[in-house]
Design a protein around this motif. Structure first.
Motif, mmCIF file in Angstrom:
data_model
loop_
_atom_site.group_PDB
_atom_site.id
_atom_site.type_symbol
_atom_site.label_atom_id
_atom_site.label_comp_id
_atom_site.label_asym_id
_atom_site.label_seq_id
_atom_site.Cartn_x
_atom_site.Cartn_y
_atom_site.Cartn_z
ATOM 1 N N ALA A 45 -17.601 -5.841 1.216
ATOM 2 C CA ALA A 45 -16.346 -5.884 0.471
ATOM 3 C C ALA A 45 -15.607 -4.544 0.396
ATOM 4 C CB ALA A 45 -16.589 -6.442 -0.923
ATOM 5 N N PRO A 46 -16.261 -3.420 0.131
ATOM 6 C CA PRO A 46 -15.478 -2.181 0.002
ATOM 7 C C PRO A 46 -15.081 -1.527 1.326
ATOM 8 C CG PRO A 46 -17.741 -1.807 -0.697
ATOM 9 C CD PRO A 46 -17.623 -3.244 -0.354
ATOM 10 N N PHE A 47 -15.660 -1.946 2.440
ATOM 11 C CA PHE A 47 -15.390 -1.266 3.707
ATOM 12 C C PHE A 47 -13.923 -1.287 4.146
ATOM 13 C CE2 PHE A 47 -20.033 -1.474 4.834
ATOM 14 C CZ PHE A 47 -20.199 -0.105 4.799
ATOM 15 N N PRO A 48 -13.214 -2.414 4.104
ATOM 16 C CA PRO A 48 -11.820 -2.375 4.557
ATOM 17 C C PRO A 48 -10.945 -1.408 3.760
ATOM 18 C CG PRO A 48 -12.562 -4.639 4.391
ATOM 19 C CD PRO A 48 -13.629 -3.797 3.809
ATOM 20 N N VAL A 49 -11.138 -1.353 2.448
ATOM 21 C CA VAL A 49 -10.327 -0.450 1.622
ATOM 22 C C VAL A 49 -10.682 0.998 1.916
ATOM 23 C CG1 VAL A 49 -9.783 0.205 -0.747
ATOM 24 C CG2 VAL A 49 -10.028 -2.200 -0.149
ATOM 25 N N VAL A 50 -11.963 1.282 2.074
ATOM 26 C CA VAL A 50 -12.382 2.652 2.368
ATOM 27 C C VAL A 50 -11.839 3.102 3.723
ATOM 28 C CG1 VAL A 50 -14.398 4.091 2.867
ATOM 29 C CG2 VAL A 50 -14.434 2.546 0.921
ATOM 30 N N ILE A 51 -11.890 2.229 4.706
ATOM 31 C CA ILE A 51 -11.376 2.575 6.033
ATOM 32 C C ILE A 51 -9.866 2.746 5.994
ATOM 33 C CG2 ILE A 51 -11.068 1.683 8.383
ATOM 34 C CD1 ILE A 51 -13.872 0.442 8.099
ATOM 35 N N SER A 52 -9.161 1.898 5.247
ATOM 36 C CA SER A 52 -7.702 2.034 5.183
ATOM 37 C C SER A 52 -7.297 3.306 4.459
ATOM 38 C CB SER A 52 -7.071 0.823 4.504
ATOM 39 O OG SER A 52 -7.303 0.855 3.118
ATOM 40 N N ARG A 53 -8.075 3.734 3.480
ATOM 41 C CA ARG A 53 -7.769 5.006 2.808
ATOM 42 C C ARG A 53 -8.018 6.183 3.737
ATOM 43 N NH1 ARG A 53 -9.893 4.647 -3.414
ATOM 44 N NH2 ARG A 53 -8.450 3.004 -4.043
ATOM 45 N N ARG A 54 -8.999 6.046 4.586
ATOM 46 C CA ARG A 54 -9.326 7.145 5.499
ATOM 47 C C ARG A 54 -8.303 7.277 6.615
ATOM 48 N NH1 ARG A 54 -10.750 11.831 6.784
ATOM 49 N NH2 ARG A 54 -12.146 12.095 8.535
ATOM 50 N N TYR A 55 -7.866 6.142 7.168
ATOM 51 C CA TYR A 55 -6.980 6.179 8.317
ATOM 52 C C TYR A 55 -5.532 5.851 7.989
ATOM 53 C CZ TYR A 55 -11.154 6.621 11.075
ATOM 54 O OH TYR A 55 -12.337 7.073 11.589
ATOM 55 N N GLY A 56 -5.222 5.563 6.726
ATOM 56 C CA GLY A 56 -3.842 5.310 6.343
ATOM 57 C C GLY A 56 -3.051 6.600 6.313
ATOM 58 N N ASP A 57 -1.727 6.474 6.393
ATOM 59 C CA ASP A 57 -0.905 7.677 6.405
ATOM 60 C C ASP A 57 -0.729 8.275 5.018
ATOM 61 O OD1 ASP A 57 0.636 5.684 5.401
ATOM 62 O OD2 ASP A 57 2.331 5.987 6.755
ATOM 63 N N GLY A 58 -0.975 7.491 3.985
ATOM 64 C CA GLY A 58 -0.955 8.029 2.630
ATOM 65 C C GLY A 58 0.433 8.160 2.032
ATOM 66 N N THR A 59 1.474 7.693 2.716
ATOM 67 C CA THR A 59 2.825 7.786 2.180
ATOM 68 C C THR A 59 3.207 6.456 1.543
ATOM 69 O OG1 THR A 59 3.752 7.100 4.283
ATOM 70 C CG2 THR A 59 3.529 9.472 3.901
ATOM 71 N N GLY A 60 3.035 6.365 0.248
ATOM 72 C CA GLY A 60 3.393 5.135 -0.460
ATOM 73 C C GLY A 60 2.222 4.190 -0.595
ATOM 74 N N ASN A 61 2.440 3.177 -1.384
ATOM 75 C CA ASN A 61 1.372 2.217 -1.641
ATOM 76 C C ASN A 61 1.407 1.022 -0.706
ATOM 77 O OD1 ASN A 61 0.306 3.690 -3.730
ATOM 78 N ND2 ASN A 61 1.546 2.685 -5.287
ATOM 79 N N THR A 62 2.518 0.786 -0.041
ATOM 80 C CA THR A 62 2.623 -0.397 0.795
ATOM 81 C C THR A 62 2.783 -0.001 2.253
ATOM 82 O OG1 THR A 62 4.996 -0.467 0.432
ATOM 83 C CG2 THR A 62 3.635 -1.781 -1.039
#
Length: 133
Positions: A45-62
């Motif tokens: 369950a936590p893996f997709p969110v952790v991966i998206s936080r790591r590889y997301g651009d971090g600009t905004g919530n959406t």
């Protein structure tokens, strides 16, 4: 100090959830280890969110990466609630698990997934000092 209290509280609630899961498997009237497969959902369950936080651009919530990760996490959580119901309803003559066991598994799911959510809420800051662990 608040981080330590949150971590202790999350560990306590996670152990209560796992206790319900083991009770669903080990009580004499249920004595079936099929419900223990829920641990796979708890780990995934936590893996997709952790991966998206790591590889997301971090600009905004959406951003699309975060939205897809939340969708995959929701699919995992809904599947974790659906599996014990399906196992309890399987064949009517000999169900795979009993309804009492399914109830204990659903209780464990609620507690463990709220614990995972609590972890993400409590330690959402990027400036968390990981050396305290």
């Amino acid at each position: 100090m608040a981080g330590i209290r949150a971590l202790i509280g999350l560990a306590f609630s996670g152990s209560i959830g796992m206790t319900f899961l083991v009770l669903a498997c080990a009580l004499p009237q249920y004595s079936n280890w099929w419900p223990f497969f829920m641990v796979a959902f708890y780990l995934l369950a936590p893996f997709p969110v952790v991966i998206s936080r790591r590889y997301g651009d971090g600009t905004g919530n959406t951003n699309p990466c975060r939205e897809i990760a939340l969708f995959i996490t929701a699919v995992i959580v809904v599947s974790a609630f659906g599996l014990p119901i399906i196992l309890a309803r399987a064949p009517e003559l000999t169900p795979v698990i009993m309804w009492g066991s399914a109830g204990l598994v659903i209780t464990a799911n609620i507690i463990v997934f709220l614990t995972i959510l609590g972890f993400f809420i409590a330690f959402d800051n990027d400036d968390v000092d990981y050396s305290m662990w």
